[in-house]
Write a protein that holds these residues in place. Sequence first.
Motif, PDB file in Angstrom:
ATOM      1  N   ALA A   1       1.469  -1.272   0.109  1.00  0.00           N
ATOM      2  CA  ALA A   1      -0.389  -0.093   0.118  1.00  0.00           C
ATOM      3  C   ALA A   1       0.713   1.513  -0.168  1.00  0.00           C
ATOM      4  N   ASP A   2       0.491   2.307  -0.409  1.00  0.00           N
ATOM      5  CA  ASP A   2       1.015   3.926  -0.410  1.00  0.00           C
ATOM      6  C   ASP A   2       0.186   5.236  -0.446  1.00  0.00           C
ATOM      7  N   ALA A   3       1.377   5.396   0.660  1.00  0.00           N
ATOM      8  CA  ALA A   3       0.347   7.026   1.061  1.00  0.00           C
ATOM      9  C   ALA A   3       1.025   8.070   0.483  1.00  0.00           C
ATOM     10  N   PRO A   4       0.083   8.170  -0.097  1.00  0.00           N
ATOM     11  CA  PRO A   4       0.798   9.654  -1.816  1.00  0.00           C
ATOM     12  C   PRO A   4       1.617  10.671  -1.114  1.00  0.00           C
ATOM     13  N   SER A   5       2.462  11.389  -1.177  1.00  0.00           N
ATOM     14  CA  SER A   5       2.843  12.523  -0.398  1.00  0.00           C
ATOM     15  C   SER A   5       2.666  13.033  -1.895  1.00  0.00           C
ATOM     16  N   ALA A   6       2.842  12.427  -3.335  1.00  0.00           N
ATOM     17  CA  ALA A   6       2.053  13.469  -5.015  1.00  0.00           C
ATOM     18  C   ALA A   6       0.814  12.278  -5.342  1.00  0.00           C
ATOM     19  N   LEU A   7       0.990  13.247  -6.085  1.00  0.00           N
ATOM     20  CA  LEU A   7      -0.259  12.880  -7.210  1.00  0.00           C
ATOM     21  C   LEU A   7       0.606  12.071  -8.093  1.00  0.00           C
ATOM     22  N   ILE A   8      -0.004  10.284  -8.557  1.00  0.00           N
ATOM     23  CA  ILE A   8       1.170   9.852  -9.356  1.00  0.00           C
ATOM     24  C   ILE A   8      -0.184   9.287 -10.778  1.00  0.00           C
ATOM     25  N   ARG A   9       0.765   9.855 -11.300  1.00  0.00           N
ATOM     26  CA  ARG A   9      -0.433   9.946 -13.157  1.00  0.00           C
ATOM     27  C   ARG A   9       0.368   9.733 -14.401  1.00  0.00           C
ATOM     28  N   LYS A  10       0.036   9.933 -15.551  1.00  0.00           N
ATOM     29  CA  LYS A  10       0.312   9.327 -16.475  1.00  0.00           C
ATOM     30  C   LYS A  10       0.806  10.626 -17.366  1.00  0.00           C
ATOM     31  N   PHE A  11       2.118  10.118 -17.988  1.00  0.00           N
ATOM     32  CA  PHE A  11       2.471  11.916 -18.690  1.00  0.00           C
ATOM     33  C   PHE A  11       1.575  12.319 -19.683  1.00  0.00           C
ATOM     34  N   VAL A  12       1.623  13.263 -19.542  1.00  0.00           N
ATOM     35  CA  VAL A  12       0.703  13.534 -21.052  1.00  0.00           C
ATOM     36  C   VAL A  12       1.854  15.144 -21.815  1.00  0.00           C
ATOM     37  N   ARG A  13       1.669  14.924 -22.848  1.00  0.00           N
ATOM     38  CA  ARG A  13       2.428  15.758 -23.479  1.00  0.00           C
ATOM     39  C   ARG A  13       2.871  17.400 -23.017  1.00  0.00           C
ATOM     40  N   GLU A  14       1.984  17.188 -22.558  1.00  0.00           N
ATOM     41  CA  GLU A  14       2.233  18.968 -22.075  1.00  0.00           C
ATOM     42  C   GLU A  14       3.095  18.568 -21.280  1.00  0.00           C
ATOM     43  N   ASP A  15       3.528  17.745 -20.248  1.00  0.00           N
ATOM     44  CA  ASP A  15       4.563  17.531 -18.799  1.00  0.00           C
ATOM     45  C   ASP A  15       6.044  17.647 -19.614  1.00  0.00           C
ATOM     46  N   THR A  16       6.394  17.308 -20.515  1.00  0.00           N
ATOM     47  CA  THR A  16       7.886  17.534 -21.704  1.00  0.00           C
ATOM     48  C   THR A  16       8.837  18.623 -20.451  1.00  0.00           C
ATOM     49  N   ALA A  17       8.176  19.615 -20.588  1.00  0.00           N
ATOM     50  CA  ALA A  17       9.560  20.801 -20.306  1.00  0.00           C
ATOM     51  C   ALA A  17       9.046  20.442 -18.863  1.00  0.00           C
ATOM     52  N   GLN A  18       8.379  20.334 -17.966  1.00  0.00           N
ATOM     53  CA  GLN A  18       8.595  19.888 -16.634  1.00  0.00           C
ATOM     54  C   GLN A  18       9.857  18.852 -16.017  1.00  0.00           C
ATOM     55  N   VAL A  19       9.419  17.575 -17.245  1.00  0.00           N
ATOM     56  CA  VAL A  19      10.247  16.673 -16.941  1.00  0.00           C
ATOM     57  C   VAL A  19      11.528  16.783 -17.307  1.00  0.00           C
TER      58      VAL A  19
ATOM     59  N   PRO B   1      15.782  17.809  -6.217  1.00  0.00           N
ATOM     60  CA  PRO B   1      15.796  18.261  -5.273  1.00  0.00           C
ATOM     61  C   PRO B   1      15.312  18.342  -3.715  1.00  0.00           C
ATOM     62  N   GLU B   2      14.271  19.021  -4.043  1.00  0.00           N
ATOM     63  CA  GLU B   2      13.339  20.333  -2.951  1.00  0.00           C
ATOM     64  C   GLU B   2      12.761  19.086  -2.602  1.00  0.00           C
ATOM     65  N   VAL B   3      12.239  17.543  -3.052  1.00  0.00           N
ATOM     66  CA  VAL B   3      11.346  16.774  -2.406  1.00  0.00           C
ATOM     67  C   VAL B   3      12.195  15.480  -2.244  1.00  0.00           C
ATOM     68  N   ARG B   4      12.911  15.251  -2.068  1.00  0.00           N
ATOM     69  CA  ARG B   4      14.007  14.103  -1.509  1.00  0.00           C
ATOM     70  C   ARG B   4      14.001  13.679  -0.503  1.00  0.00           C
ATOM     71  N   GLY B   5      12.975  12.319  -0.014  1.00  0.00           N
ATOM     72  CA  GLY B   5      13.049  11.894   1.401  1.00  0.00           C
ATOM     73  C   GLY B   5      12.145  12.024   1.674  1.00  0.00           C
ATOM     74  N   VAL B   6      10.760  12.427   1.202  1.00  0.00           N
ATOM     75  CA  VAL B   6       9.618  12.061   1.645  1.00  0.00           C
ATOM     76  C   VAL B   6       8.533  11.022   1.306  1.00  0.00           C
ATOM     77  N   GLY B   7       9.123  10.485   0.018  1.00  0.00           N
ATOM     78  CA  GLY B   7       8.064   9.339   0.137  1.00  0.00           C
ATOM     79  C   GLY B   7       7.671   8.979  -1.846  1.00  0.00           C
ATOM     80  N   VAL B   8       8.466  10.753  -2.289  1.00  0.00           N
ATOM     81  CA  VAL B   8       7.730  10.553  -4.043  1.00  0.00           C
ATOM     82  C   VAL B   8       8.482   9.485  -4.845  1.00  0.00           C
ATOM     83  N   GLY B   9       9.786   8.951  -5.144  1.00  0.00           N
ATOM     84  CA  GLY B   9      10.464   7.616  -5.171  1.00  0.00           C
ATOM     85  C   GLY B   9       9.605   6.319  -5.000  1.00  0.00           C
ATOM     86  N   ARG B  10       9.347   6.162  -3.436  1.00  0.00           N
ATOM     87  CA  ARG B  10       8.331   4.918  -3.506  1.00  0.00           C
ATOM     88  C   ARG B  10       7.366   5.328  -3.814  1.00  0.00           C
ATOM     89  N   SER B  11       6.234   6.061  -4.013  1.00  0.00           N
ATOM     90  CA  SER B  11       4.952   5.658  -4.730  1.00  0.00           C
ATOM     91  C   SER B  11       5.256   6.162  -6.285  1.00  0.00           C
TER      92      SER B  11
END
Length: 245
Positions: free
Chosen positions: A88-106, A185-195
């Motif tokens: 189970a996961d208690a996400p600290s972030a919304l995990i969703r599928k990529f959309v084209r508009e996300d490219t620059a942020q990725v 780097p600013e959100v490391r250690g809060v569970g984003v990678g695990r989610s």
Amino acid sequence: MAIDEGGTIAFSEIDSERFGVRVARAQVEGKNLPQIIDFCATEQIKLLIARCATKELRTVQEMESRGFLLMDTLVYYSFDLTECTIPADAPSALIRKFVREDTAQVETVAAAAFKGYYGHYHADPKLDQRKCDEGYVSWAVRSCTSKEVATEVLVAEIDKKVLGFLTLRLNGPKEMEGLLFGVAPEVRGVGVGRSLMVNGLELCKKQQANRMLISTQVTNVAAQKVWCRVGFEPAYSYYTLHKWF
């Protein structure tokens, strides 16, 4: 693209364009090393990036005797979906599928996450370190724009801002591989990678795959701790060696 008949070595157009020299990539197995060296001579390769299973020590020793230098050790982890339960996961972030508009942020996340990351590129003192950084950023962007690079991309979003990503490829009907992952780097250690890993497993299950693979440098202990806590187990490993001609 030049490639040998056995498919064990190929000219790398992307690496060659980035570093300004002719580069090839090879999988060294058993007794194919002479064939690989001959290919490099024929194709006028300047840099050979070679991977060899860590269990093949005699082959690695022969490579060292020919002037290959060890650059990193890549460790693969596996999660068996037929035997293990996705946690189970208690996400600290919304995990969703990529959309084209996300490219620059990725691209932005990748640039921050991989700046100075010590993989085999950065370990080679003959390569421009700035261009080494660009390699991971380019990989992330190409994952967003080409299904040949990545089958799926997941992003982690906090306050409507993408701060993490995971790229995946379906290697076959029953196996999916996590190829590249990065967390700002600013959100490391809060569970984003695990989610991201948990959601990657859920995506594998939806694709009816039996196994998910993921890999990193043996020195990246933080990521391996996350994977172990999720339920991944060590599977196998490879050395990466460089040979300059």
